[in-house]
Every structure is written in C-alpha cells, then in structure tokens.
Design an enzyme around this catalytic site. Sequence first.
Site, PDB file in Angstrom:
ATOM      1  N   ASP A 108      35.967  78.362  97.210  1.00  0.00           N
ATOM      2  CA  ASP A 108      35.598  79.572  96.482  1.00  0.00           C
ATOM      3  C   ASP A 108      35.428  80.755  97.443  1.00  0.00           C
ATOM      4  OD1 ASP A 108      35.081  80.942  94.177  1.00  0.00           O
ATOM      5  OD2 ASP A 108      32.956  80.448  94.120  1.00  0.00           O
ATOM      6  N   ARG A 129      30.754  71.748  89.374  1.00  0.00           N
ATOM      7  CA  ARG A 129      31.842  71.851  88.391  1.00  0.00           C
ATOM      8  C   ARG A 129      33.132  71.142  88.800  1.00  0.00           C
ATOM      9  NH1 ARG A 129      30.811  77.039  90.366  1.00  0.00           N
ATOM     10  NH2 ARG A 129      32.497  78.027  91.520  1.00  0.00           N
ATOM     11  N   ASP A 130      33.995  71.015  87.801  1.00  0.00           N
ATOM     12  CA  ASP A 130      35.384  70.582  87.937  1.00  0.00           C
ATOM     13  C   ASP A 130      35.529  69.087  88.271  1.00  0.00           C
ATOM     14  OD1 ASP A 130      35.697  73.324  87.595  1.00  0.00           O
ATOM     15  OD2 ASP A 130      35.987  73.699  89.735  1.00  0.00           O
ATOM     16  N   GLU A 176      35.436  74.070  94.721  1.00  0.00           N
ATOM     17  CA  GLU A 176      35.888  74.030  93.338  1.00  0.00           C
ATOM     18  C   GLU A 176      37.032  73.023  93.234  1.00  0.00           C
ATOM     19  OE1 GLU A 176      35.077  78.356  91.447  1.00  0.00           O
ATOM     20  OE2 GLU A 176      36.908  78.277  92.599  1.00  0.00           O
ATOM     21  N   TRP A 227      45.862  85.943  79.748  1.00  0.00           N
ATOM     22  CA  TRP A 227      45.403  85.451  81.049  1.00  0.00           C
ATOM     23  C   TRP A 227      45.439  83.934  81.129  1.00  0.00           C
ATOM     24  CZ3 TRP A 227      43.636  86.952  85.808  1.00  0.00           C
ATOM     25  CH2 TRP A 227      42.912  85.996  86.534  1.00  0.00           C
ATOM     26  N   MET A 228      45.872  83.409  82.297  1.00  0.00           N
ATOM     27  CA  MET A 228      45.774  81.971  82.586  1.00  0.00           C
ATOM     28  C   MET A 228      45.161  81.803  83.964  1.00  0.00           C
ATOM     29  SD  MET A 228      48.910  79.208  82.938  1.00  0.00           S
ATOM     30  CE  MET A 228      49.731  80.065  84.284  1.00  0.00           C
ATOM     31  N   ASP A 276      43.317  78.078  86.185  1.00  0.00           N
ATOM     32  CA  ASP A 276      43.560  76.722  86.680  1.00  0.00           C
ATOM     33  C   ASP A 276      44.359  75.809  85.739  1.00  0.00           C
ATOM     34  OD1 ASP A 276      41.405  78.006  87.841  1.00  0.00           O
ATOM     35  OD2 ASP A 276      40.029  76.346  87.609  1.00  0.00           O
ATOM     36  N   GLN A 315      43.326  76.904  81.925  1.00  0.00           N
ATOM     37  CA  GLN A 315      42.273  77.875  81.640  1.00  0.00           C
ATOM     38  C   GLN A 315      42.939  79.122  81.058  1.00  0.00           C
ATOM     39  OE1 GLN A 315      38.492  77.475  83.125  1.00  0.00           O
ATOM     40  NE2 GLN A 315      39.430  75.785  82.009  1.00  0.00           N
ATOM     41  N   TRP A 343      35.538  75.152  80.921  1.00  0.00           N
ATOM     42  CA  TRP A 343      36.116  75.306  82.257  1.00  0.00           C
ATOM     43  C   TRP A 343      36.904  74.071  82.662  1.00  0.00           C
ATOM     44  CZ3 TRP A 343      31.736  78.255  85.367  1.00  0.00           C
ATOM     45  CH2 TRP A 343      31.669  79.559  84.874  1.00  0.00           C
TER      46      TRP A 343
HETATM   47  N1  DQQ Z   1      38.001  78.165  87.433  1.00  0.00           N
HETATM   48  C1  DQQ Z   1      37.202  77.572  86.411  1.00  0.00           C
HETATM   49  C2  DQQ Z   1      36.144  76.805  87.115  1.00  0.00           C
HETATM   50  C3  DQQ Z   1      36.728  76.593  88.442  1.00  0.00           C
HETATM   51  C4  DQQ Z   1      37.434  77.859  88.699  1.00  0.00           C
HETATM   52  C5  DQQ Z   1      36.684  78.650  85.521  1.00  0.00           C
HETATM   53  C6  DQQ Z   1      38.461  77.781  89.776  1.00  0.00           C
HETATM   54  O1  DQQ Z   1      35.867  75.596  86.441  1.00  0.00           O
HETATM   55  O2  DQQ Z   1      35.763  76.284  89.390  1.00  0.00           O
HETATM   56  O3  DQQ Z   1      37.737  79.354  84.887  1.00  0.00           O
HETATM   57  O4  DQQ Z   1      39.383  78.833  89.679  1.00  0.00           O
END
Ligand code: DQQ
Length: 660
Positions: free
Chosen positions: A352, A253-254, A310, A127-128, A130, A146, A189
């Site tokens: 989101d 986040r992010d 996000e 799995w992949m 972001d 990710q 993340w």
């Molecule tokens: N994916 C990450 C988060 C982000 C989200 C987690 C967006 O940090 O907000 O895998 O797809």
Amino acid sequence: MDPRDTRSSYVPLPTTADEAATTSADSSRRRRHLLVGATSSLLLLLSLLGAALYMSPQNGADHEPAVLKSNEQVQPTVLKPAVSRGPLDGVSEKVSGVRGPSNSFPWSNSMLQWQRTGFHFQPEKNWMNDPNGPVYYKGWYHLFYQYNPDAAVWGNITWGHAVSRDMVHWYHLPLAMVPDKWYDINGVWTGSATVGPDGQVYMLYTGSTNASVQVQNLAIPSDLSDPLLLQWTKYEGNPVLTPPSNLLPKDFRDPTTAWFDNSDSTWRIAIGSKDDSHAGIALVYKTKDFISYEQIPGLLHKVAKTGMWECVDFYAVSASISSANQAIDTTVLATMSNSQDDVRHVLKASMDDDRHDYYAVGRYDAINNKWKPDNAEIDVGIGLRYDWGIFYASKTFFDPVKQRRILWGWISETDSEKADIRKGWASLMSLPRTVLFDIKTKSNLLQWPVEEVDQLRMNSTTFTNLTIDTGSYFRLSASRAAQLDIVAEFEIKNTTLEKAVEADEEYSCATSGGAAGRGLFGPFGFLVLADESLTEQTPVYFYVSRNSNGSLKTHFCHDETRSSKATDIVKKIVGNVVPVLSGETLTMRILVDHSIVESFAQGGRTCITSRVYPTKAIHNAAGVYLFNNATAGPITAKSITIWEMSSSNNRSYNGNDGEP
Ligand code: DQQ
C-alpha cells in the site's frame, strides 16, 4: 513506399515534450539517406514489410469503443459523490495519477475514444480496480473485480463479474455482489475463491462495515448448477472474521484462496496487515467449514518497514519442471513437504505504501506456520516485483483445465481523473499471465500471456538478421499499430562487446536518461506508438551495462517520458535488471493495445506495463520503429515478428440463463 524514406540518421532523442517538437522538426529537415549498414536485400525486405503493414487487414483491428461513439459530443458523466476513498477509510486513494483541473490538456473525443483497448479486459463502463475471486467453474473462467457501477472514480465498491471460455473473449454479467449489509455497506472489497473437493465454491471477501471496520465475509453461489454463478448468497452469520485486537481495524483485509493442510485436515487462508512498527505481515487462519476460524499463532511472514500488505497471495510452484502445465493446485498440494526440493512457495503482497506488487520465492513450513525466502536480500517488498511498471492488487488462480497458474493484475490509469470521467471508464486488467518458476535461474518467476492470447494474432511480418547501426532508427510500420504483438530476438556481436571495456555499472532504468541517454551497449529496441516525427513515442528497450569485473548486466526498460504531449498524465522511466544466462540472446515480447503497453523480457523474467496516452501517435498515425542508441556498435535483430492483433469483442450479457 521506399524504405529509404523511413530510415534516418541518428538525432539525439529530445528530453522534453517541447524540445521533442523542435528537434523532430529539425530532424526532418536534416533527414538524409541511410548512412550505414544497408544492403539491397534489407531494402527489399523493408519494402515488402512496408507493403504488408500498410495494407488494411482483411478482418481489421476492429476496435469499437463501447462508451464513446464517433461524432458524439462527450458529456461529463453524472457522478454520485464518491464516498470513502482515502486513507482515513482504510485504503489509499484509488484514483489515477493526476487530480484536479490544473494543466488539463484539451483532449478531443477522438483521442479519448482511441484509449479504449481492443483485447484487454475492461468493464463496459465506469471504474474498476482489483481482480477478485478468479475461478474456473463448469466450463467458464470467472473474473470478478472491484467495481463502481455509478462512476469512473473509486467508490461504492461492488463486485463486477464476467465469464469467458478462453480468458480472451468475455461476456459481461450482472453485478455479483453489492454493498447491502452492515458488514459490507462501505464496500464489498477484495476476496478470493476456493473450490472444495465436493464442488462447493467458497468466496471469502473483505467487507468494510458501517463503521469502516475491515471484516471477512463468506458468500456462496445460490445455485451451484448454474455454470455462470450469477447469484451469490452472503452467509447469514457474517462476518466470519473480525480484526484481532492487536491490529488496527482498518488494516485487515483481502483473504487468499484457501489451501488444505493434511496434518489436521483444515483449510488455511492468509490475510495481510501491518503491525505497530510499520512492518508488513501475513496472518494465517484455519477452518474446517469456512465459517469458524482459528488464528494460527505467529505470523506466516513479516518484513520490516514495508507497511500494509494488501492482496496477499500464496501458492506453490514446481521447481523441477518448466512447462506450462507444471503448476501445483494450491488447494490440494500447498503443504507439500519442504524436503521435496522440487517445490517452492511464492508469497506476494501488494504494498500500500508504494502501490507495487512484490513477490519472493521461498519455502513453507506448514507445521510451524512459517514461510522463509530463499534469499533474504530479496524478501517480499524489498526485492522482486511482478512488474516494474504499473501493476497492482494482483491475484493468481489454478486452472484445472490446463493445470497452470494464472495471474491477473489491476492496471490503473495514469491520466487525470477529469479525463477518466470524460472517457466514462477507468482501469484495465493485465492480460492473464501464466506463472512458472524459472528453473534456469532458480531465483525468479516467469510470466507469459496465456497461450489463448495468440489466437488474436492476424497479419504478421517477420524480419531476420537486421543490422541496426549505432545511432540509427527506422520505421517498421506506420499504420494499424495500435494493436500489436511483437516478438524479437537481439544480439550484440562479440566484436562490438570487445570494442569497449569501460565499466558502466551505475545504470538503472529509472535514473538513466531513458531512451535518449546513450551508453556503450544501449539503449536499443523499439519505439511503439510513435508518430512520424517522433514527437510522441514509447521506447521499449534493453540497455546492457558492464560491471567493473567485466561482467555484463542487462536492463529492460520503458521510457514513458515522451509517450504523449499531454501534460496532465504521469510519465516515468521504468524497468529493472533482467537475468540473461550464458549463451542466451536478448529476447522481448511487447503487446501494444491502445493505451497499454505490456512487455516481457527473457521469456517473462522481467515484465513492464505502461499506460500511455498519445495525442498524435494514434489511429493511423501510430507507428513502430527500431532504434539503436548504443555507441559501441551495431545491434543485430536476429528475428522480429510483428502481428496485428484482432479485438476480443467482449459482449454484454443477454439475459439468458445458461449460455450468456
Ligand atoms: N482494493 C480493495 C481492498 C484492497 C485494495 C478496495 C487494493 O480490499 O486492499 O477496493 O487495491
């Protein structure tokens, strides 16, 4: 092959997969020689094209599936239980469109193997999601992402890592970071890289803690002399930022790449969240050392009812120069004064709530920590999207080599999780796209695959001045059509436009009848990944509608509804309006790469990405057709060039330090 056999009278395109099978059978029975518009030179041209496209290329579209081998019995991947994968854990589900065993299609190994791409980036397996921390460092483009090292579903999120000299041919490297500290044990993340003036690389990322709180952490390369940046050291004082008390601990986040503010010599980063009224918000922090941060009062921006933002991205673009090297190095120049009319700032957030990436172009007031859209009606989350298909959690970076801004987006699956597990992989990255401000419309960005992608072009065939009569379609190729780059320019002659004056302003790709619905000036374009009987096809097309004031509006769409006979996948009609200025013809570019179709209209003003999973239109049965369902008259394809695309043949890391 006689091209007359490839051209058919119009049969309305069916509306369901079952109907498709029946109608196309009828259609073959009724098939007759071409009715309209054929000239002997066109026939000659088509024969030559047929010959050219049916020949096997010398160096072939040599796609080798990395996970499944021919004749190999596919065994279900042994899954570690995927933990923490839902809204309760702070993020929406990161699974593909369809879950559960119902309606599952009997996918064969051959069908599943075919879905793996030839020139899009994807990990060797599993799995992949972001793209993370893209950065150019000592001769290499680095892409982190990710990644679940254990399974083809979201979970146990670590950072995968790959490097490339050209963003096309990749080396897969060992994992860059794994969840091994209390502050990221539930997932390493998304994050972004910043390269300081002294050459230090700062990687700021979100950690989901042992209590599933979202905190920001710092990591730096363990050895800056290693161009591959193989080892990363997490800062011992992590986390460097915890959620402010007025926000929910799972809505923070992010972090973005940092930009430098000359006024107080601090670096600034933005982080997305949502407030208690469900408005999406972007907060800004400043730091001198990437360790201690101070929140700047107020918000960079907020848009009511847009929910959690996000993967916020924030960067400057030049509003006066339209060339690939016009990009502005955000780390140095993001705070260029707004009195300079040639600078705009783009604010992007991944919503989101609806899983799409929205951007707006505006101006940044660094002193007051405010960004304002040029047009409030198309603010972030309610106006423009990077892509009207499937494209999420994207991130840009500044390429210092070619002085350009480059965008990567996560392209997830729309098939069933069960199929992903059998395939052994899930998700792709978009092609890397250069991003420019459109100095002609002054309202949108232009996205275009980086020029390095063109090196994969092999055999090409060009047509000029083809007339596609109303209600007709004809085949341009029937084999080796799984990896293509198609560039086309269309024109609707004034004589046709003048024939019809009725207004048709209610049109939208999503609510229309798709490629089968007929209007005065559309749809027309290509059917890609289509089998001979057209039971499976993915139309990529324009539809021109007329407003009541007589002006024309052009729509650019993908119709996925007939892309596959399988029922356990999500199929939609997607797309949007594309600005066409006076005197411009209609242009599109389509990149077909097995289970992904990425399309760009008018130089990248409107982009669409689809995942498609044909069951018949695969291998040599995949073909490309031109079609015109407009009722008012013929469409002219002024020029079409189709290239077969080579594969990027990404490689595994061989364990050597230095060169991979
Ligand atoms: N994916 C990450 C988060 C982000 C989200 C987690 C967006 O940090 O907000 O895998 O797809």
